[in-house]
Design a protein around this motif. Structure first.
Motif, mmCIF file in Angstrom:
data_model
loop_
_atom_site.group_PDB
_atom_site.id
_atom_site.type_symbol
_atom_site.label_atom_id
_atom_site.label_comp_id
_atom_site.label_asym_id
_atom_site.label_seq_id
_atom_site.Cartn_x
_atom_site.Cartn_y
_atom_site.Cartn_z
ATOM 1 N N TYR A 40 0.845 -1.200 0.000
ATOM 2 C CA TYR A 40 0.000 0.000 0.000
ATOM 3 C C TYR A 40 0.882 1.253 0.000
ATOM 4 O O TYR A 40 2.097 1.174 0.195
ATOM 5 C CB TYR A 40 -0.913 -0.027 1.234
ATOM 6 C CG TYR A 40 -2.096 0.918 1.139
ATOM 7 C CD1 TYR A 40 -2.811 1.027 -0.036
ATOM 8 C CD2 TYR A 40 -2.488 1.695 2.227
ATOM 9 C CE1 TYR A 40 -3.890 1.894 -0.141
ATOM 10 C CE2 TYR A 40 -3.564 2.565 2.132
ATOM 11 C CZ TYR A 40 -4.257 2.666 0.950
ATOM 12 O OH TYR A 40 -5.318 3.527 0.850
ATOM 13 N N HIS A 41 0.255 2.420 -0.170
ATOM 14 C CA HIS A 41 1.015 3.673 -0.264
ATOM 15 C C HIS A 41 2.156 3.473 -1.291
ATOM 16 O O HIS A 41 1.969 2.783 -2.284
ATOM 17 C CB HIS A 41 1.561 4.083 1.110
ATOM 18 C CG HIS A 41 0.516 4.291 2.170
ATOM 19 N ND1 HIS A 41 -0.502 5.205 2.073
ATOM 20 C CD2 HIS A 41 0.336 3.686 3.370
ATOM 21 C CE1 HIS A 41 -1.255 5.171 3.153
ATOM 22 N NE2 HIS A 41 -0.773 4.244 3.954
ATOM 23 N N ARG A 84 -2.308 5.642 -8.823
ATOM 24 C CA ARG A 84 -1.675 6.945 -8.556
ATOM 25 C C ARG A 84 -0.198 6.939 -8.943
ATOM 26 O O ARG A 84 0.359 7.960 -9.327
ATOM 27 C CB ARG A 84 -1.784 7.283 -7.063
ATOM 28 C CG ARG A 84 -3.166 7.729 -6.626
ATOM 29 C CD ARG A 84 -3.104 8.400 -5.252
ATOM 30 N NE ARG A 84 -4.433 8.888 -4.873
ATOM 31 C CZ ARG A 84 -5.213 8.323 -3.962
ATOM 32 N NH1 ARG A 84 -4.794 7.255 -3.303
ATOM 33 N NH2 ARG A 84 -6.395 8.807 -3.695
ATOM 34 N N ARG A 85 0.451 5.753 -8.777
ATOM 35 C CA ARG A 85 1.912 5.719 -8.907
ATOM 36 C C ARG A 85 2.402 5.027 -10.173
ATOM 37 O O ARG A 85 3.613 4.884 -10.369
ATOM 38 C CB ARG A 85 2.503 5.055 -7.662
ATOM 39 C CG ARG A 85 2.266 5.891 -6.393
ATOM 40 C CD ARG A 85 2.466 5.066 -5.148
ATOM 41 N NE ARG A 85 2.288 5.845 -3.921
ATOM 42 C CZ ARG A 85 1.121 6.063 -3.330
ATOM 43 N NH1 ARG A 85 0.011 5.573 -3.847
ATOM 44 N NH2 ARG A 85 1.053 6.757 -2.224
ATOM 45 N N LEU A 112 -8.553 -2.699 -2.157
ATOM 46 C CA LEU A 112 -8.280 -2.530 -0.735
ATOM 47 C C LEU A 112 -9.006 -3.544 0.132
ATOM 48 O O LEU A 112 -8.592 -3.840 1.242
ATOM 49 C CB LEU A 112 -8.720 -1.130 -0.303
ATOM 50 C CG LEU A 112 -7.688 -0.017 -0.321
ATOM 51 C CD1 LEU A 112 -8.349 1.291 0.066
ATOM 52 C CD2 LEU A 112 -6.555 -0.336 0.627
ATOM 53 N N VAL B 20 0.948 11.420 2.221
ATOM 54 C CA VAL B 20 -0.321 10.917 1.689
ATOM 55 C C VAL B 20 -1.033 9.956 2.652
ATOM 56 O O VAL B 20 -2.152 9.539 2.406
ATOM 57 C CB VAL B 20 -0.073 10.202 0.337
ATOM 58 C CG1 VAL B 20 0.525 8.816 0.566
ATOM 59 C CG2 VAL B 20 -1.345 10.095 -0.498
ATOM 60 N N TYR B 21 -0.395 9.634 3.785
ATOM 61 C CA TYR B 21 -0.921 8.568 4.639
ATOM 62 C C TYR B 21 -2.356 8.811 5.107
ATOM 63 O O TYR B 21 -3.179 7.897 5.138
ATOM 64 C CB TYR B 21 -0.011 8.352 5.851
ATOM 65 C CG TYR B 21 1.395 8.004 5.455
ATOM 66 C CD1 TYR B 21 1.709 6.732 4.996
ATOM 67 C CD2 TYR B 21 2.402 8.954 5.510
ATOM 68 C CE1 TYR B 21 2.992 6.414 4.602
ATOM 69 C CE2 TYR B 21 3.696 8.650 5.120
ATOM 70 C CZ TYR B 21 3.986 7.378 4.660
ATOM 71 O OH TYR B 21 5.254 7.076 4.269
ATOM 72 N N LEU B 23 -4.826 10.563 3.757
ATOM 73 C CA LEU B 23 -5.806 10.374 2.681
ATOM 74 C C LEU B 23 -6.002 8.897 2.368
ATOM 75 O O LEU B 23 -7.119 8.398 2.299
ATOM 76 C CB LEU B 23 -5.346 11.125 1.429
ATOM 77 C CG LEU B 23 -6.303 11.200 0.233
ATOM 78 C CD1 LEU B 23 -5.899 12.348 -0.683
ATOM 79 C CD2 LEU B 23 -6.298 9.922 -0.590
ATOM 80 N N GLU B 24 -4.888 8.184 2.205
ATOM 81 C CA GLU B 24 -5.022 6.786 1.796
ATOM 82 C C GLU B 24 -5.523 5.901 2.943
ATOM 83 O O GLU B 24 -6.107 4.848 2.689
ATOM 84 C CB GLU B 24 -3.699 6.270 1.197
ATOM 85 C CG GLU B 24 -3.474 6.853 -0.201
ATOM 86 C CD GLU B 24 -2.314 6.232 -0.970
ATOM 87 O OE1 GLU B 24 -2.373 6.236 -2.210
ATOM 88 O OE2 GLU B 24 -1.342 5.767 -0.349
#
Lengths: 130, 136, 95
Positions: A40-41, A84-85, A112, B20-21, B23-24
């Motif tokens: 994630y992220h 996004r990435r 998710l 960004v943490y 928001l995600e």
């Protein structure tokens, strides 16, 4: 015991992917069941096959791919974070009109909900991040 | 996973926008709400800045996701805990936070606050009483 | 409960906040830059007695601080880390 792992940071920038890899290997060695590894992220950047790290350094992305093959690991990249990435598989390339893919063998892109499901189905969820 | 209900605790300790943490992690909470688990949100340390009222990102060009917190009540996410010590340290009170509310179906849909200000001891109990702690 | 701290206490408040909120019978494992919280004679050494604190040996060794670890902080390897995760009644990362 059933264990899932979440990784929130990309390779090289942060140690979290290395820590998670060593943890997962140790857990497998002890006979535990790794239900899922969820990226994630910026952690989604662990799933690109286009990186070329220097010869004298570890190859973080390849290492995950190899471990996945060896132990049939479920390596899931979050779709929203991946979009996004720019982590792209065939399905995403088609859906979003991209001219290339870059996903590493052994990883797949999903929602998710896979993280929540892993947390529900596992006895432990261990988060590695910044 | 049929029928199994776990206590989920989302621990938010990071400020919004700089990374960004926040928001995600909100996206995880919204998706997770569909799984019929017992969900609690905890805002502590710099995480309390996530629900500061009056956020305005117009001039920065960033996406203002703070209105989404207002929708949490509609997703049955109405147990929102905020660290009193973290507010105090930052010179804030509950009046500085967005008034997050939900409609209580057991009380003729009366509108109630989702926010509970908690002490360090209460935070300890929240953590110890959780099956899954998701940290962002 | 097992708490995982991966930040230097001199840069972020993760360790301080963790030690303030962790139950006295919990275990805290220091990994990555979190191992700097285990330094003998540091400004945060007093916090080490608030719970059982261990540090990941490979991260301690990588940073060259094996000889600087405070008394009472045990070193564990990844196998020990896994045992701590499975032994307790839950795990929380202070990322």
């Amino acid at each position: 015991m059933k264990i899932s792992v979440q990784i929130n940071e990309g390779p090289y920038q942060h140690q979290s992917s290395d820590s998670a890899y060593n943890f997962v290997k140790a857990a497998l060695d002890k006979g535990h069941d790794i239900v899922r590894v969820f990226f994630y992220h910026d952690g989604v950047n662990n799933g690109t096959r286009l990186a070329s790290p220097p010869q004298d350094d570890r190859n973080v992305q390849q290492r995950w791919s190899d471990l996945s093959k060896e132990h049939n690991l479920d390596l899931v990249i979050c779709v929203a974070a991946a979009q996004r990435r720019g982590i792209v598989d065939d399905g995403e390339a088609e859906r979003n009109g991209k001219d290339a893919t870059n996903i590493m063998d052994g990883f797949h892109i999903s929602g998710l909900g896979q993280l929540i499901e892993a947390a529900v189905e596992s006895d432990r969820l261990v988060v590695f991040g910044d | 996973m049929a029928g199994e209900i776990k206590q989920f605790l989302y621990v938010n300790r990071k400020a919004p926008y700089g990374t960004v943490y926040a928001l995600e992690s909100l996206e995880v909470v919204l998706i997770g709400a569909a799984f019929d688990q017992d969900v609690r949100l905890l805002f502590m340390d710099d995480g309390v800045f996530q629900i500061k009222k009056d956020q305005n990102t117009e001039a920065s060009g960033l996406k203002n996701f703070s209105p989404t917190y207002n929708a949490l009540g509609d997703y049955d996410v109405n147990k929102i805990y905020v660290s009193k010590e973290s507010l105090d340290e930052r010179g804030l009170t509950q009046d500085d936070l967005m008034p997050l509310v939900y409609e209580d179906e057991d009380d003729d849909w009366a509108e109630k606050s989702s926010i509970k200000i908690v002490s360090a001891d209460e935070i300890r109990d929240l953590m110890e009483g959780s099956d899954v702690v998701l940290s962002f | 409960m097992l708490h995982i701290v991966n930040k230097s206490p001199f840069e972020k408040d993760s360790f301080t906040s963790c030690m303030h909120h962790a139950a006295a019978d919990s275990t805290v494992i220091l990994i990555e830059d979190g191992v700097y919280a285990a330094l003998k004679g540091s400004a945060v050494e007093g916090d080490l007695s608030k719970a059982k604190v261990v540090a990941l040996s490979s991260d301690v060794a990588a940073r060259g601080i094996e000889g600087n670890i405070a008394d009472g902080v045990d070193l564990v390897d990844y196998a020990g880390f896994v045992d701590l995760v499975t032994d307790g009644n839950g795990v929380q990362s202070w990322v």
